[in-house]
Each structure stands twice: as structure tokens, then as C-alpha cells.
Design a protein around this motif. Structure first.
Motif, PDB file in Angstrom:
ATOM      1  N   ARG A  58      -0.414   1.831  10.924  1.00 23.42           N
ATOM      2  CA  ARG A  58      -0.679   3.351  10.879  1.00 23.42           C
ATOM      3  C   ARG A  58      -1.582   3.706  11.992  1.00 23.42           C
ATOM      4  O   ARG A  58      -1.382   4.678  12.429  1.00 23.42           O
ATOM      5  CB  ARG A  58      -1.356   3.317   9.556  1.00 23.42           C
ATOM      6  CG  ARG A  58      -0.380   3.258   8.140  1.00 23.42           C
ATOM      7  CD  ARG A  58      -1.336   3.586   7.012  1.00 23.42           C
ATOM      8  NE  ARG A  58      -0.524   3.250   5.849  1.00 23.42           N
ATOM      9  CZ  ARG A  58      -0.756   3.805   4.370  1.00 23.42           C
ATOM     10  NH1 ARG A  58      -1.740   4.813   4.536  1.00 23.42           N
ATOM     11  NH2 ARG A  58      -0.048   3.677   3.603  1.00 23.42           N
ATOM     12  N   SER A  69       0.605   4.399  -0.594  1.00 26.48           N
ATOM     13  CA  SER A  69      -0.030   5.494  -0.854  1.00 26.48           C
ATOM     14  C   SER A  69      -0.443   6.144   0.549  1.00 26.48           C
ATOM     15  O   SER A  69      -0.414   5.263   1.712  1.00 26.48           O
ATOM     16  CB  SER A  69      -1.174   5.167  -1.631  1.00 26.48           C
ATOM     17  OG  SER A  69      -2.298   4.530  -0.652  1.00 26.48           O
ATOM     18  N   TRP A  70      -0.595   7.426   0.670  1.00 27.48           N
ATOM     19  CA  TRP A  70      -0.900   7.928   1.967  1.00 27.48           C
ATOM     20  C   TRP A  70      -1.714   9.345   1.719  1.00 27.48           C
ATOM     21  O   TRP A  70      -1.378  10.085   0.895  1.00 27.48           O
ATOM     22  CB  TRP A  70       0.185   8.386   2.879  1.00 27.48           C
ATOM     23  CG  TRP A  70      -0.038   8.809   4.262  1.00 27.48           C
ATOM     24  CD1 TRP A  70      -0.247   7.939   5.276  1.00 27.48           C
ATOM     25  CD2 TRP A  70      -0.217  10.049   4.567  1.00 27.48           C
ATOM     26  NE1 TRP A  70      -0.351   8.900   6.379  1.00 27.48           N
ATOM     27  CE2 TRP A  70      -0.498  10.210   6.030  1.00 27.48           C
ATOM     28  CE3 TRP A  70      -0.031  11.472   4.057  1.00 27.48           C
ATOM     29  CZ2 TRP A  70      -0.746  11.265   6.798  1.00 27.48           C
ATOM     30  CZ3 TRP A  70      -0.218  12.666   4.762  1.00 27.48           C
ATOM     31  CH2 TRP A  70      -0.465  12.682   5.877  1.00 27.48           C
ATOM     32  N   PRO A  71      -2.620   9.734   2.571  1.00 26.30           N
ATOM     33  CA  PRO A  71      -3.154   9.128   3.855  1.00 26.30           C
ATOM     34  C   PRO A  71      -4.020   7.858   3.632  1.00 26.30           C
ATOM     35  O   PRO A  71      -4.251   7.170   4.639  1.00 26.30           O
ATOM     36  CB  PRO A  71      -4.018  10.103   4.534  1.00 26.30           C
ATOM     37  CG  PRO A  71      -4.606  10.850   3.556  1.00 26.30           C
ATOM     38  CD  PRO A  71      -3.535  10.884   2.248  1.00 26.30           C
ATOM     39  N   ASP A  72      -4.447   7.498   2.318  1.00 27.00           N
ATOM     40  CA  ASP A  72      -5.313   6.483   2.118  1.00 27.00           C
ATOM     41  C   ASP A  72      -4.467   5.036   1.951  1.00 27.00           C
ATOM     42  O   ASP A  72      -3.192   5.376   1.907  1.00 27.00           O
ATOM     43  CB  ASP A  72      -6.265   6.582   0.906  1.00 27.00           C
ATOM     44  CG  ASP A  72      -5.427   6.990  -0.294  1.00 27.00           C
ATOM     45  OD1 ASP A  72      -4.894   6.022  -1.004  1.00 27.00           O
ATOM     46  OD2 ASP A  72      -5.242   8.177  -0.448  1.00 27.00           O
ATOM     47  N   MET A  73      -5.163   3.940   1.753  1.00 26.55           N
ATOM     48  CA  MET A  73      -4.211   2.823   1.636  1.00 26.55           C
ATOM     49  C   MET A  73      -4.898   2.236   0.198  1.00 26.55           C
ATOM     50  O   MET A  73      -5.839   1.529   0.007  1.00 26.55           O
ATOM     51  CB  MET A  73      -4.596   1.802   2.521  1.00 26.55           C
ATOM     52  CG  MET A  73      -3.882   2.038   3.753  1.00 26.55           C
ATOM     53  SD  MET A  73      -4.318   0.911   5.213  1.00 26.55           S
ATOM     54  CE  MET A  73      -3.136  -0.457   4.535  1.00 26.55           C
ATOM     55  N   GLN A 132      -0.393  -3.585   8.151  1.00 30.20           N
ATOM     56  CA  GLN A 132      -0.148  -2.067   7.761  1.00 30.20           C
ATOM     57  C   GLN A 132      -0.989  -0.932   8.142  1.00 30.20           C
ATOM     58  O   GLN A 132      -0.841   0.130   8.822  1.00 30.20           O
ATOM     59  CB  GLN A 132       0.026  -1.814   6.346  1.00 30.20           C
ATOM     60  CG  GLN A 132       0.600  -0.341   6.128  1.00 30.20           C
ATOM     61  CD  GLN A 132       0.856  -0.174   4.680  1.00 30.20           C
ATOM     62  OE1 GLN A 132       0.749   0.920   4.239  1.00 30.20           O
ATOM     63  NE2 GLN A 132       1.029  -1.005   3.768  1.00 30.20           N
ATOM     64  N   TYR A 135       0.867  -1.245  -0.019  1.00 27.26           N
ATOM     65  CA  TYR A 135       0.022   0.055  -0.058  1.00 27.26           C
ATOM     66  C   TYR A 135       0.979   1.166   0.016  1.00 27.26           C
ATOM     67  O   TYR A 135       1.062   2.076   1.072  1.00 27.26           O
ATOM     68  CB  TYR A 135      -0.977  -0.201   1.143  1.00 27.26           C
ATOM     69  CG  TYR A 135      -1.820  -1.254   1.129  1.00 27.26           C
ATOM     70  CD1 TYR A 135      -3.241  -0.749   0.386  1.00 27.26           C
ATOM     71  CD2 TYR A 135      -1.685  -2.297   1.696  1.00 27.26           C
ATOM     72  CE1 TYR A 135      -4.134  -1.930   0.577  1.00 27.26           C
ATOM     73  CE2 TYR A 135      -2.864  -3.488   1.751  1.00 27.26           C
ATOM     74  CZ  TYR A 135      -3.793  -3.242   1.115  1.00 27.26           C
ATOM     75  OH  TYR A 135      -4.748  -4.165   1.038  1.00 27.26           O
ATOM     76  N   TYR A 139      -0.781   6.939  14.573  1.00 28.17           N
ATOM     77  CA  TYR A 139      -1.527   8.295  14.917  1.00 28.17           C
ATOM     78  C   TYR A 139      -2.065   8.202  16.448  1.00 28.17           C
ATOM     79  O   TYR A 139      -2.067   9.299  17.176  1.00 28.17           O
ATOM     80  CB  TYR A 139      -2.916   8.114  14.080  1.00 28.17           C
ATOM     81  CG  TYR A 139      -2.605   8.092  12.648  1.00 28.17           C
ATOM     82  CD1 TYR A 139      -1.597   8.569  12.008  1.00 28.17           C
ATOM     83  CD2 TYR A 139      -3.660   7.307  11.702  1.00 28.17           C
ATOM     84  CE1 TYR A 139      -1.495   8.760  10.550  1.00 28.17           C
ATOM     85  CE2 TYR A 139      -3.373   7.028  10.361  1.00 28.17           C
ATOM     86  CZ  TYR A 139      -2.129   7.889   9.759  1.00 28.17           C
ATOM     87  OH  TYR A 139      -1.988   7.641   8.343  1.00 28.17           O
ATOM     88  N   VAL A 181       6.767   5.406   2.853  1.00 26.08           N
ATOM     89  CA  VAL A 181       5.308   4.776   2.045  1.00 26.08           C
ATOM     90  C   VAL A 181       5.345   5.434   0.628  1.00 26.08           C
ATOM     91  O   VAL A 181       5.351   4.660  -0.435  1.00 26.08           O
ATOM     92  CB  VAL A 181       4.081   5.055   2.788  1.00 26.08           C
ATOM     93  CG1 VAL A 181       3.144   4.402   1.838  1.00 26.08           C
ATOM     94  CG2 VAL A 181       4.184   4.007   4.222  1.00 26.08           C
ATOM     95  N   VAL A 227       5.693   8.079   6.389  1.00 27.60           N
ATOM     96  CA  VAL A 227       4.826   8.719   5.400  1.00 27.60           C
ATOM     97  C   VAL A 227       5.762   8.695   4.279  1.00 27.60           C
ATOM     98  O   VAL A 227       5.444   8.409   2.815  1.00 27.60           O
ATOM     99  CB  VAL A 227       4.283  10.295   5.494  1.00 27.60           C
ATOM    100  CG1 VAL A 227       3.628  10.744   4.152  1.00 27.60           C
ATOM    101  CG2 VAL A 227       3.146   9.933   6.536  1.00 27.60           C
TER     102      VAL A 227
END
Length: 351
Positions: A266, A224-228, A262, A222, A270, A313, A310
Motif C-alpha cells: 500500500r 479494508s481501506w484506507p485503514d487495515m 500488505q 486486511y 501511494y 481489497v 482498493v
């Protein structure tokens, strides 16, 4: 501790700090070994003769031929030349040499200090715990390596995580020892704050997930950030039928386990940011001046760690970026260590 008049010398304290630094170095070298795919390059464990690397061409060819018998060579590195092999061999050899040097640096001064009666029975017992955990870590490391010589071209993720967590426990025991030595014969007014203990506990759980992230190569799935990959909760996790033991054990055949690991990694990151900020504001006016740095360090490190995570990723291109990956591991370890120092420094030390 019965002898309140016993004093540890500055040399003892420096020796322990050097030991802690070397332990951290060992963990970081383990991370480099993992990220460079070097962990299976040496196919045997020779405690004594393994100190000497191949010294001539024929010796290198012999080691290379042993490596060619591994699943990793056949499935991943069949195109390797001797030059490629020497690169991965170096990191695994350096990783093993470092732990031997660590034992050497500990053993000789330890014997000298005992003979000179510069350490007491209390410190001997503390160091015995560190040594025992170190032996367990090394044993788990070899069990981990052996798992990579059967079927899979890489080590088992759960065994890697056990090896990593045992190493973290060694560092924890060492920090406890150092904190005790620096506080020996003193009374610290502030008892361990319950909130600090909670943050330490969650950070330890995060370390477990960090080990699993590495072992399962979960960061590759995955990028990508902030999404998966366009989802905040991967769809594979929303299917109740995927929640079974088989999907957790066969993590390299189905996406479920890497997605779960993952996602949790994450989420805990947070959560730790929030808890660290709250901890800072709860304690900033309650601790003495010499303890303020120990509530400031975690606050800074946790934000640096998230940024590094971040960036790592977002820069995944078929593999984890080496520099970002190693730095991310180092800062994460330093964050956990700063929490431990804060915890041990804010407890009532009883002699």
C-alpha cells in the motif's frame, strides 16, 4: 552495433511486438492460474508429451488420481469431483500450452529471419538474453510447483515471487530489444531522465511486493481501506519482538509477514502515485511530441491501478475476486511496461 545501415523490416518489428504481447499474456495466465488455485493440478512436467491433454475418461481418472496424492487435495480440495478437477487442470494446462506456443512462434520465424539475413548479430544477442531469461523463468516455475507438493497445500510464496520477477525481467529484456530495434541507427536527443529511473526502480520493488502479496495471500488478511482492519499501521508490526526471520519464513502460521507485505504494498502504491504525478509535470514540456504519450500512459495507469487495488481489497470475501485480481495484475504490469518504454525512449541510443 557497427552496421549503421542495417534496417529491420516491418515484419521483424511486428514479430517482436507479438512476442511481447504473448509474454504479457503468459504472466496474466499465471495470475489466473494462481487465483483459481490451479497451479498444482498437473503433477509432472513433460515438455513434449505434456502438449496433449487427457483425451478419454481413463486418462482423466489417472490425472485426477495423481492430484489426489498432493497436499492441496488432502488439505483443501478433498471434496473435489472430476468436474472440479477438470476446471483447475484447464487453467494450468493452458498456462503451460501458452508458453510452448510462445517458444514455437519465436523459434520458426527466428530461424527463417536468420537464414534470410534479416536480423543481425546484435538482435540475435538481445534475443538470446530473452530466451535465457525465459528458460530460467520456466525452471523457477517448476521449482515453485514442486514446493507445493511438500507439506503446504500451496506453493512457496518466495519461490512464486522469484518466478514472477523472472517473468518481469523477460518482459523488460523484450521491451529493451524492441526499443533498440525501433531506434536503430538513430540518435535520441534526450538522455534517460534520472527521475524516470527512480520511478522505474521503485515500481520494480513494488512488483516484488506484488508477487509476495499473491504468494502469501496477504490481501485476504486486511480487507479494508484506507485503514487495515481499523489501524493504519497494524499492531503486529509495532511489536519489535515480531521482527525476526522465523516470522518471515513461517508466513502462513503468523500474521506478521502478510501484514508487513500488505502495508508495504500500500505504501509503495501511494508513493508511486506521487512520483508519477511529479514525473509527468517535470517532463511534460521537455519531451518531443512522439514521447508525450509515454509520460501520459503511466499517469493514467497508476490511478486506475490504485482504484482497482482498493476495489479488490473491499470485495475480498474469503478469496480474491478473480476479475478484479486479474485486471489489477494486468494494469500493474502495463504501468511498469509504460515506465520502461519511457525510460528506453528517453535515453541516448548509441550505435
Amino acid at each position: 552495433m557497427k552496421n549503421n545501415n542495417f534496417k529491420y523490416t516491418k515484419t521483424i518489428r511486428i514479430w517482436l511486438i507479438i512476442g511481447l504481447i504473448m509474454l504479457v499474456g503468459q504472466v496474466i495466465l499465471g495470475g489466473i492460474t494462481r487465483l483459481t488455485g490451479s497451479g498444482l493440478s498437473i503433477t509432472k512436467w513433460d515438455v513434449i508429451t505434456g502438449v496433449i491433454p487427457p483425451l478419454n475418461h481413463s486418462s482423466w481418472i489417472h490425472e485426477f488420481e495423481l492430484y489426489k496424492q498432493t497436499p492441496q487435495f488432502h488439505k483443501l480440495n478433498a471434496s473435489f469431483t472430476l468436474h472440479n478437477f477438470k476446471f483447475i487442470y484447464f487453467w494450468e494446462y493452458f498456462h503451460r500450452l501458452w508458453v510452448r506456443a510462445l517458444g514455437f512462434i519465436f523459434l520458426i520465424p527466428f530461424i527463417i529471419f536468420v537464414i534470410k539475413k534479416q536480423i543481425n548479430s546484435y538482435l540475435i544477442k538481445r534475443l538470446a538474453v530473452v530466451i535465457l531469461l525465459t528458460i530460467l523463468t520456466a525452471s523457477a516455475g517448476w521449482i515453485m510447483v514442486l514446493s507445493g507438493f511438500v507439506n503446504r497445500p500451496w506453493v512457496n510464496a518466495y519461490k512464486l515471487t522469484l518466478h514472477f520477477i523472472l517473468a518481469v525481467l523477460v518482459i523488460t529484456a523484450m521491451i529493451k530489444t524492441i526499443a533498440d530495434v525501433y531506434n536503430f541507427g538513430m540518435k535520441v536527443k534526450l538522455k534517460p531522465h534520472k527521475f524516470v529511473a527512480i520511478v522505474v526502480g521503485i515500481a520494480f520493488v513494488q512488483m516484488i511486493f506484488a508477487g509476495l502479496m499473491s504468494g502469501m495471500k496477504a490481501g485476504l488478511y486486511y480487507p479494508s481501506w484506507p485503514d487495515m482492519n481499523g489501524e493504519f499501521i497494524p499492531s503486529v508490526l509495532k511489536n519489535a519482538g515480531n521482527w525476526n526471520f522465523s516470522n518471515l519464513s513461517n508466513y502462513d502460521r503468523f500474521l506478521f509477514a502478510p501484514a508487513l507485505i500488505q502495508f508495504m504494498h500500500r505504501f509503495l502504491a501511494y508513493l508511486l502515485v506521487i512520483l508519477t504525478v511529479v514525473m509527468f509535470y517535470k517532463l511534460r514540456n521537455k519531451v518531443s511530441n512522439n514521447l508525450k504519450k509515454w509520460i501520459q500512459f503511466p499517469l493514467v495507469l497508476v490511478f486506475v491501478q490504485v482504484v482497482l487495488g482498493v476495489l479488490m481489497v473491499l470485495n475480498v470475501q474469503g478469496k480474491i475476486p478473480l476479475i478484479l485480481g486479474v485486471t489489477h495484475q494486468l494494469i500493474g504490469l502495463l504501468f511498469f511496461m509504460s515506465l520502461l518504454f519511457l525510460f528506453f525512449k528517453t535515453r541516448e541510443f548509441k550505435v
